[in-house]
Design an enzyme around this catalytic site. Structure first.
Site, mmCIF file in Angstrom:
data_model
loop_
_atom_site.group_PDB
_atom_site.id
_atom_site.type_symbol
_atom_site.label_atom_id
_atom_site.label_comp_id
_atom_site.label_asym_id
_atom_site.label_seq_id
_atom_site.Cartn_x
_atom_site.Cartn_y
_atom_site.Cartn_z
ATOM 1 N N ILE A 573 0.822 -1.208 0.000
ATOM 2 C CA ILE A 573 0.000 0.000 0.000
ATOM 3 C C ILE A 573 0.856 1.260 0.000
ATOM 4 O O ILE A 573 0.348 2.366 0.067
ATOM 5 C CB ILE A 573 -0.977 0.022 1.185
ATOM 6 C CG1 ILE A 573 -0.241 -0.189 2.515
ATOM 7 C CG2 ILE A 573 -2.074 -1.025 0.999
ATOM 8 C CD1 ILE A 573 -1.121 0.034 3.720
ATOM 9 N N GLY A 574 2.158 1.084 -0.051
ATOM 10 C CA GLY A 574 2.998 2.265 -0.127
ATOM 11 C C GLY A 574 4.460 1.879 -0.080
ATOM 12 O O GLY A 574 4.813 0.707 0.110
ATOM 13 N N GLY A 576 8.030 3.549 1.547
ATOM 14 C CA GLY A 576 8.673 4.650 2.253
ATOM 15 C C GLY A 576 10.135 4.707 1.909
ATOM 16 O O GLY A 576 10.624 3.965 1.062
ATOM 17 N N GLY A 577 10.830 5.599 2.580
ATOM 18 C CA GLY A 577 12.240 5.800 2.324
ATOM 19 C C GLY A 577 13.077 4.571 2.630
ATOM 20 O O GLY A 577 14.189 4.422 2.147
ATOM 21 N N PHE A 578 12.546 3.671 3.432
ATOM 22 C CA PHE A 578 13.375 2.528 3.818
ATOM 23 C C PHE A 578 12.704 1.192 3.547
ATOM 24 O O PHE A 578 13.185 0.163 3.981
ATOM 25 C CB PHE A 578 13.759 2.638 5.296
ATOM 26 C CG PHE A 578 12.603 2.976 6.199
ATOM 27 C CD1 PHE A 578 12.413 4.277 6.624
ATOM 28 C CD2 PHE A 578 11.703 2.004 6.596
ATOM 29 C CE1 PHE A 578 11.351 4.600 7.440
ATOM 30 C CE2 PHE A 578 10.642 2.327 7.417
ATOM 31 C CZ PHE A 578 10.464 3.636 7.835
ATOM 32 N N GLY A 579 11.582 1.168 2.871
ATOM 33 C CA GLY A 579 10.992 -0.129 2.548
ATOM 34 C C GLY A 579 9.533 -0.012 2.191
ATOM 35 O O GLY A 579 8.946 1.061 2.186
ATOM 36 N N VAL A 581 5.410 -0.806 2.326
ATOM 37 C CA VAL A 581 4.351 -0.850 3.320
ATOM 38 C C VAL A 581 3.262 -1.786 2.810
ATOM 39 O O VAL A 581 2.836 -1.679 1.664
ATOM 40 C CB VAL A 581 3.767 0.558 3.578
ATOM 41 C CG1 VAL A 581 2.755 0.506 4.711
ATOM 42 C CG2 VAL A 581 4.878 1.547 3.889
ATOM 43 N N LYS A 595 5.062 -1.789 7.897
ATOM 44 C CA LYS A 595 6.209 -1.190 7.207
ATOM 45 C C LYS A 595 7.403 -2.110 7.390
ATOM 46 O O LYS A 595 7.872 -2.318 8.513
ATOM 47 C CB LYS A 595 6.511 0.158 7.856
ATOM 48 C CG LYS A 595 6.779 1.281 6.885
ATOM 49 C CD LYS A 595 6.957 2.601 7.632
ATOM 50 C CE LYS A 595 6.125 3.686 6.982
ATOM 51 N NZ LYS A 595 6.434 5.020 7.544
ATOM 52 N N ASP A 697 10.726 16.306 8.689
ATOM 53 C CA ASP A 697 10.381 15.876 7.336
ATOM 54 C C ASP A 697 8.875 15.916 7.148
ATOM 55 O O ASP A 697 8.263 14.961 6.672
ATOM 56 C CB ASP A 697 10.927 14.481 7.072
ATOM 57 C CG ASP A 697 10.945 14.149 5.581
ATOM 58 O OD1 ASP A 697 11.019 12.956 5.234
ATOM 59 O OD2 ASP A 697 10.850 15.088 4.759
#
Ligand SMILES: *[C@@H]1O[C@H](CO)[C@@H](O)[C@H](O)[C@H]1NC(C)=O
Ligand SMILES: *[C@@H]1O[C@H](CO)[C@@H](O)[C@H](O)[C@H]1NC(C)=O
Ligand SMILES: *[C@@H]1O[C@H](CO)[C@@H](O)[C@H](O)[C@H]1NC(C)=O
Ligand SMILES: *[C@@H]1O[C@H](CO)[C@@H](O)[C@H](O)[C@H]1NC(C)=O
Ligand SMILES: *[C@@H]1O[C@H](CO)[C@@H](O)[C@H](O)[C@H]1NC(C)=O
Ligand SMILES: *[C@@H]1O[C@H](CO)[C@@H](O)[C@H](O)[C@H]1NC(C)=O
Ligand SMILES: *[C@@H]1O[C@H](CO)[C@@H](O)[C@H](O)[C@H]1NC(C)=O
Length: 872
Positions: A573-574, A576-579, A581, A595, A697
């Site tokens: 579903i998404g 992020g900057g590190f992996g 979701v 996540k 951020d």
């Protein structure tokens, strides 16, 4: 043999010599180093006969009751302290604590006086035991006035005189006296000396001599043997400092009288039978007080009948000689003083003392432990009957709640103070109990942080702090002990410890928080505390019950579980900057966002932890809640509440291809509500947390929307705390997203709350315009910053040109201008020009309310408050 020394016979005689006692008053000074307690006395006073000041019990003992002897006998003895007493109907062991000026390793005379005097009207003399510190001293059992006296080398700064109820009546005491002695007048290494008789021989009056005649306040009782000849002199005794006898400080008054035998061939004999197995020591005091014709000299031998001791003495006129016997024992003991044949003069004796050697076989508890536990007792005002005297010794009187090891010396190994009404912080004295294995402070009202130094208690195996009001977090060092399996720690029922606070859910968190966590260090302790809790759960180091409590808040997951709840990572579903979701479903049906941390990204790993730590402890209705955590070998995952409507960015960038696409567009009212939600979340981070948390951020992609389009801030991965004086944080590793980054931060690396305000201003402009923070220029080529584009337009006053065309003009122009003004103030180039987020929040709410007035859509609006319950 009887151990009583009745003074009754002397008391009236003494009244007769009152006149001379009054004269003594004139020369009296303060009693140096004396402790004189008239037990049970209502107030302090000076005993006129000896000019000794007597204190009340206050400050020496807490327990007991003041009583007065029966009025029928109250005038029997002249001593004021005979008239009242302190009795101890409760508690097994009640102890007086004496703290002499001269401290420990000093010899003291300690005298305890007793007179029952039928104070309780029962006419039944009690029997009880007397202890000096941890050792048995005597059994008290007499209807008569008497005293027990010892010379004792103190082993600690405090000397405890304890009355022990042995089940034969209520212990009591009439007076307690302590006098410092010169150190070397009692043989060293022998235990303590217990006085049986002390005689001033040859005194014609019957009144005993004591202070001021005797600087040590020994009580010299007059005794004469009818078969012996009394001698006396008025000449001064020749006592020079260099004499061996000097240190005994025997009063001249005592030495100027003596007795001798009838003739040289008959000895002076002392014989007594001893039912006690103790060893005896006898002190003989001699002075030649007869003026002998020249050439004559008195010479005699002092010996014990079975030759355990023998010493010959020659006397010179007025020069005292002191003979101290070696310890002797036996059932019938006889000492003889016999003239040598050379002398031709009968033997003489001026004064004599008989002692037994007391047993010091009980070793007191280690002094550090004693001091620590007494400090603990004092600081928490612990009032337990048994908490008197030595904490461990004798073992049958060990303080309630303590367990000791009985090595040499005994040590405290267990302290159980649960449900003891303890308030205040965990005091540092606990740290001094260095052999402690078990500390239970559960179910009290302890506050403050858990001292990290508790982890230094190497022997500590169980630490139970459950059921208190502790705050802050579990210190890292303790967490490590738990991880190392060297400590079992229970912390359940410390609501504020787990919610961890840097940010409690209170209306005015600032005020509440100031004493809580005031330093960056404190903040990070909180962070680590949260992790520690995760570890606690994971390692199953805390009991089942506490684990259940924790699980309801934050669950730990095995990698297998994570795989299962995400349907083997079936739905992304998404990203992020590190992996990635993934969508997941918990067993109870709750949807979650999982996540995963990509193993490749090292930076991501750190961010993952930072986010985990923060989210575990920061709870607010406008911040995305962390429901669980997975740290299973190399797989790490964060499990969040699922936000059904994804992130704000998606909703602002909807494409308008079909007519029904218009329904997907966020209305102006929804946007305003989102702005307020985000401001509330940010206000909480900035002003609800001490030290403040900077998001660093904030952007539309980090603002998530639930099914009701209420906004929550996500992605704390880059958040940092700061607490320096000027409220700035110099980042060595600037992070953030271009377009949202504070220009001042970009140029100077100087990050503070105002940097978040700047980012928030950009978010507002995105809500207004529907544009990206970094947008394509009109010609589609170069990218430009949203401000570069809109500021000239705003300055021209053409609001319509910047408003999101997707709104299709459906907004209140005044409210739009208001929000533009707010956004402009937030994005001022210099941080100092920007408002605080709480000011922004107030203004946004105003615009929201004014909007609501004119719009039926908003009538049911309820603002999220900081104390809104968490989505769980
Ligand atoms: C106690 O004092 C004596 C001398 O009075 C000294 O020899 C001894 O070392 C002292 N002991 C301690 C433990 O200080
Ligand atoms: C000394 O001895 C004489 C005669 O035995 C006696 O009268 C006198 O009271 C004595 N003095 C003292 C102080 O005992
Ligand atoms: C010495 O005194 C004793 C009594 O104490 C007596 O029996 C004895 O005879 C006396 N001896 C001389 C030589 O006087
Ligand atoms: C002590 O002396 C008494 C007589 O004076 C005697 O009956 C008793 O047995 C003696 N005790 C010992 C232990 O010698
Ligand atoms: C003194 O002499 C007598 C005999 O004259 C003797 O029996 C006695 O033991 C002697 N005493 C001492 C103490 O030497
Ligand atoms: C704690 O305080 C309460 C109320 O003040 C009292 O009833 C209770 O006995 C106390 N408990 C202890 C162990 O002191
Ligand atoms: C801690 O104390 C609580 C309450 O007294 C008790 O229920 C719990 O079992 C204790 N935990 C440990 C680990 O001793």
């Amino acid at each position: 043999m009887t151990m009583e020394r009745s003074l009754a016979a002397f008391s009236f005689a003494l009244l007769a010599s009152l006149a001379s006692a009054v004269v003594l008053l004139v020369q009296a000074q303060q009693n140096p180093g004396f402790i004189s307690i008239d037990c049970g006395a209502p107030n302090q006073y000076t005993e006129e006969y000896y000019n000794i000041a007597y204190a009340t019990d206050e400050g020496f003992i807490d327990s007991g009751e003041n009583m007065q002897v029966s009025s029928e006998v109250i005038y029997t003895y002249y001593q004021q302290y005979s008239k009242n007493l302190r009795s101890f109907p409760t508690g097994t062991r009640n102890c007086y604590t004496l703290r002499p000026d001269r401290g420990k390793n000093v010899t003291y005379l300690i005298r305890a006086t007793f007179w029952y005097g039928n104070y309780d009207g029962k006419n039944q003399t009690p029997t009880f035991d007397l202890y000096i510190d941890v050792n048995y001293w005597a059994t008290v059992s007499s209807p008569n006035y008497f005293y027990e006296e010892i010379t004792y080398v103190s082993q600690a700064d405090d000397i405890q005189v304890c009355l022990v109820n042995t089940g034969n009546g209520v212990p009591f005491i009439s007076a307690l006296e302590l006098r410092p002695l010169d150190d070397d007048i009692s043989p060293s290494g022998l235990g303590f000396l217990q006085l049986h008789w002390r005689y001033d021989i040859g005194l014609s009056s019957k009144s005993p001599k004591r202070y001021l005649d005797d600087v040590y306040d020994r009580i010299w009782e007059a005794t004469n043997n009818n078969l012996w000849i009394i001698l006396n002199t008025t000449s001064a005794i020749d006592l020079s400092v260099n004499d061996d006898a000097y240190k005994y400080k025997i009063p001249g008054e005592v030495l100027r009288t003596a007795q001798r035998s009838m003739n040289a061939s008959s000895p002076l004999k002392f014989a007594w039978s001893s039912i006690i197995t103790k060893k005896w020591i006898v002190y003989f005091y001699f002075v030649e007080i007869e003026r002998l014709t020249s050439g004559q000299q008195r010479e005699f031998t002092i010996s014990n009948d079975d030759n355990q001791f023998r010493e010959t003495v020659s006397l010179e006129y007025l020069k005292p000689v002191v003979v101290v016997s070696t310890p002797v024992n036996g059932g019938n003991i006889t000492f003889s003083i016999e003239s040598t044949n050379k002398s031709g003069k009968p033997p003489i004796l001026n004064a004599v003392e008989f002692y037994t050697i007391g047993d010091l076989s009980n070793v007191p508890t280690a002094q550090d432990d004693v001091k620590a536990i007494n400090d603990i007792k004092a600081m928490y005002h612990i009032k337990r009957e048994s908490w008197q005297g030595d904490p461990c010794v004798p073992s049958k009187y060990t303080w309630d709640g303590l367990t000791c090891s009985y090595g040499n010396p005994p040590r405290i190994i267990l302290v159980k103070l649960s449900s003891s009404n303890l308030t205040g912080e965990i005091v540092s004295s606990f740290l001094l109990l260095s052999t402690m294995e078990y500390l239970d402070l559960s179910n009290n009202q302890l506050t403050g942080a858990i001292p990290e130094t508790l982890a230094e208690l190497q022997n500590l195996r169980i630490l139970n702090l459950s059921g208190n009001n502790l705050i802050g977090s579990v210190p890292e060092a303790l967490k490590k002990r738990v991880l190392d399996n060297t400590l079992i720690m229970s912390l359940i029922g410390n609501a504020n410890l787990y919610q961890a606070n840097p940010c409690p859910q209170k209306k005015k968190p600032k005020k509440i928080l100031i004493p809580v966590v005031t330093s960056i260090l404190g903040f990070f302790l909180v962070l680590f505390g949260a992790l520690a809790i995760i570890w606690l759960i994971k390692r199953k180091r805390i009991p089942e019950s506490s684990e259940r409590t924790l699980r309801s808040k934050n669950r730990s997951f095995k990698y297998g579980e994570v795989s299962r709840i995400t349907g083997n990572f079936g739905r992304v579903i998404g990203e992020g900057g590190f992996g990635k979701v993934y969508l997941g479903t918990l067993d109870n049906g709750t949807l979650v966002a999982v996540k995963m941390l990509s193993e490749s990204s090292k930076q991501g790993y750190k961010e993952f932890h930072a986010e985990a730590q923060l989210l575990m402890i920061v709870h607010h209705g406008n911040l995305v809640s962390l429901l669980g955590y997975c740290d299973d070998s190399r797989h790490m995952a964060l499990i969040y509440e699922y936000m059904a409507n994804g992130n704000l960015r998606q909703h602002l960038l909807v494409k308008m291809h079909l007519p029904e696409d218009h329904l997907k567009v966020l209305t102006w009212n929804k946007r305003l509500r989102i702005a307020v939600d985000v401001a509330q979340g940010l206000d909480y981070l900035h002003n609800g947390c001490k030290p403040p948390i900077i998001h660093r951020d904030l952007k539309t992609a980090n603002i998530l929307l639930n099914e009701d389009f209420r906004a929550k801030i996500a992605d704390f991965g880059l958040s940092r705390a700061f607490a320096s004086e000027n409220h700035s944080y110099v980042s060595t590793c600037p992070a953030g997203t271009p377009g949202y980054l504070d220009p001042e931060f970009q140029s100077f690396g100087n990050l503070n709350k105002k940097s978040d305000v700047y980012s928030f201003g950009i978010v507002l402009f995105e809500l207004i315009t529907g544009q990206r923070a970094t947008m394509r220029s009109q010609d589609g080529g170069l990218s430009m910053h949203i401000l570069q584009w809109l500021i000239p337009i705003i300055e021209s006053g053409d609001l319509q040109r910047i408003m999101d065309p997707r709104l299709q003009g459906e907004f209140d122009i005044n409210s739009a201008w208001k929000v533009v003004e707010i956004a402009m103030s937030c994005t001022k180039p210099m941080a100092i020009q920007r408002p605080d987020i709480n000011q922004v929040l107030i203004e946004l709410k105003e615009s929201l309310v004014s909007e609501a007035r004119g719009s039926p859509e908003m009538t049911s609006l309820e603002l999220h408050s900081g104390s809104a319950p968490l989505a769980r």
